[in-house]
Scaffold this active site. Structure first.
Site, PDB file in Angstrom:
ATOM      1  CG  HIS A  70      -1.974  -1.023   1.236  1.00  0.00           C
ATOM      2  ND1 HIS A  70      -2.843  -1.219   0.186  1.00  0.00           N
ATOM      3  CD2 HIS A  70      -2.306  -1.954   2.177  1.00  0.00           C
ATOM      4  CE1 HIS A  70      -3.664  -2.227   0.484  1.00  0.00           C
ATOM      5  NE2 HIS A  70      -3.359  -2.693   1.672  1.00  0.00           N
ATOM      6  CG  ASP A  96      -2.969  -8.266   0.733  1.00  0.00           C
ATOM      7  OD1 ASP A  96      -2.179  -8.508   1.670  1.00  0.00           O
ATOM      8  OD2 ASP A  96      -4.010  -7.579   0.876  1.00  0.00           O
TER       9      ASP A  96
END
Ligand SMILES: [Zn+2]
Length: 366
Positions: free
Chosen positions: A139, A176
């Site tokens: 992220h 993910d």
């Protein structure tokens, strides 16, 4: 060829502090543990030890990346800010990303562990490999940490190794459950890295991970998002691999395949709403190994991302490591019969519709 394995005790010492899941405690939120804590990683490492598999792998040491390495992706002011906070009592890299004293050095080791495994695979020292790193990275954007991630472990590792090895094409396959927005942003204008993310639609970040994000400029067509409705199980993910991931990789012909590997699409995860089990991760690994064998001498490596079920992450991780190494241990996944038996594991019609829409993106790859 052996399988590489990277772990460092300091990964577990990265401190995410007192929290209720991911909120700071207050007079209305009872204190507890941050969702991204050491337990899932420690227990994965421990099950690997107990299974006897660790000693059969090639240990790859973590070498911390430098500030210059980080600057291959990150804004130098952001790096300096994190370092200064880390030299003190810690802080927050932005929303939801608290860290403690020394986390800068630990994050540099995590990016370095990822880079070292990638280097070992590219050098031919190992056939494939896994970096069990922490903090995670997918992220983190150029000038801000996000979603428990300080630095982009995979982007930094790719850019550092590209300077050394000079490969032409890398593909990332992020499984993910959250969108790999940081990895996407790192290579958004770059056709030399194909970024694919399979994630729960609108989970995190809420405002990214859509089909329309296809890359820009020379990178247009080389970012593929596969947002899936909550509730997808084994069948939906197998379909995504067969209809999107594998065709995309055969079209692209990468020199290396990299997996930002989160286990938060599992049926036991507290943050994701998917239903995968260890058999799903084993099969996705098998398929990627097959593509890597066909296209790039087997060069496949993974860097650990999310996964928040302390009980179940270790079994998903062990399945991946058994598949990568070709060594089956004596340990069975005790949860597997339960999760395999959940209703809705086969591909459902509304899930197939979502995959149909993502399939249209394949045409952008040359
Ligand atoms: Zn995640």
């Amino acid at each position: 060829m052996t399988t590489g394995w990277n772990f460092h005790e300091l990964y577990l010492w990265h401190e995410t502090g007192n929290a209720a899941q991911f909120f700071q405690p207050s007079l209305t939120i009872e204190p507890g543990e941050h969702a991204e804590n050491a337990a899932t990683k420690r227990r994965f490492r421990n099950l690997m030890e107990v299974s006897g598999l660790t000693e059969k792998l090639s240990k790859i040491a973590s070498v911390a990346v430098s500030e210059d390495d980080l600057a291959l992706f990150h804004d130098r002011d952001y790096v300096s800010r994190i370092k200064a906070l880390s030299d003190g009592r810690g802080g927050d890299a932005s929303y939801l990303t608290p860290f403690g004293h020394g986390s800068y050095e630990i994050a540099c080791l995590a990016a370095g562990g990822t880079a070292a495994v990638m280097d070992a695979v590219l050098s031919g020292d190992v056939g494939n490999g896994y970096a069990l790193v922490r903090p995670p990275g997918h992220h983190a954007e150029r000038a801000q940490g996000m979603g428990f991630c300080l630095f982009g472990n995979v982007p930094v590792a790719i850019l550092k190794n590209r300077a050394k090895h000079g490969f032409e094409r890398v593909a990332t396959v992020d499984w993910d459950v959250h969108h790999g927005n940081g990895t996407q942003s790192a290579f958004y204008g770059d056709s030399s890295v194909l970024t694919i993310s399979i994630h729960q639609d609108g989970l995190y970040p809420h405002d990214s991970g859509f089909h329309k994000e296809r890359g820009e400029g020379r990178g247009e067509g080389y970012n593929i998002n596969v947002p899936l409705p909550a509730g997808c199980g084994h069948g939906a993910y197998m379909s995504v691999f067969e209809r999107i991931v594998l065709p995309a990789l055969y079209r692209y012909q990468p020199d290396l395949i990299v997996v930002p590997s989160g286990f938060d699409a599992s049926a036991a995860d507290p943050l994701g709403r998917m239903m995968l089990h260890s058999g799903s991760y084993r099969e996705m690994t098998r398929m990627l190994m097959q593509v890597a064998d066909d296209l790039c001498g087997g060069r496949l490596m993974m860097s650990h991302e999310g996964g928040y079920s302390a009980a179940y992450v270790p079994y998903c991780g062990l399945a991946v490591m058994e598949q990568l190494s070709g060594i089956r241990t004596d340990i069975d996944d005790p949860f597997l019969p339960v999760f395999e038996g959940y209703a809705g594991q086969p591909l459902q019609p509304h899930q197939a519709d979502a995959i149909d829409r993502a399939e249209e993106l394949l045409g952008g790859i040359e």
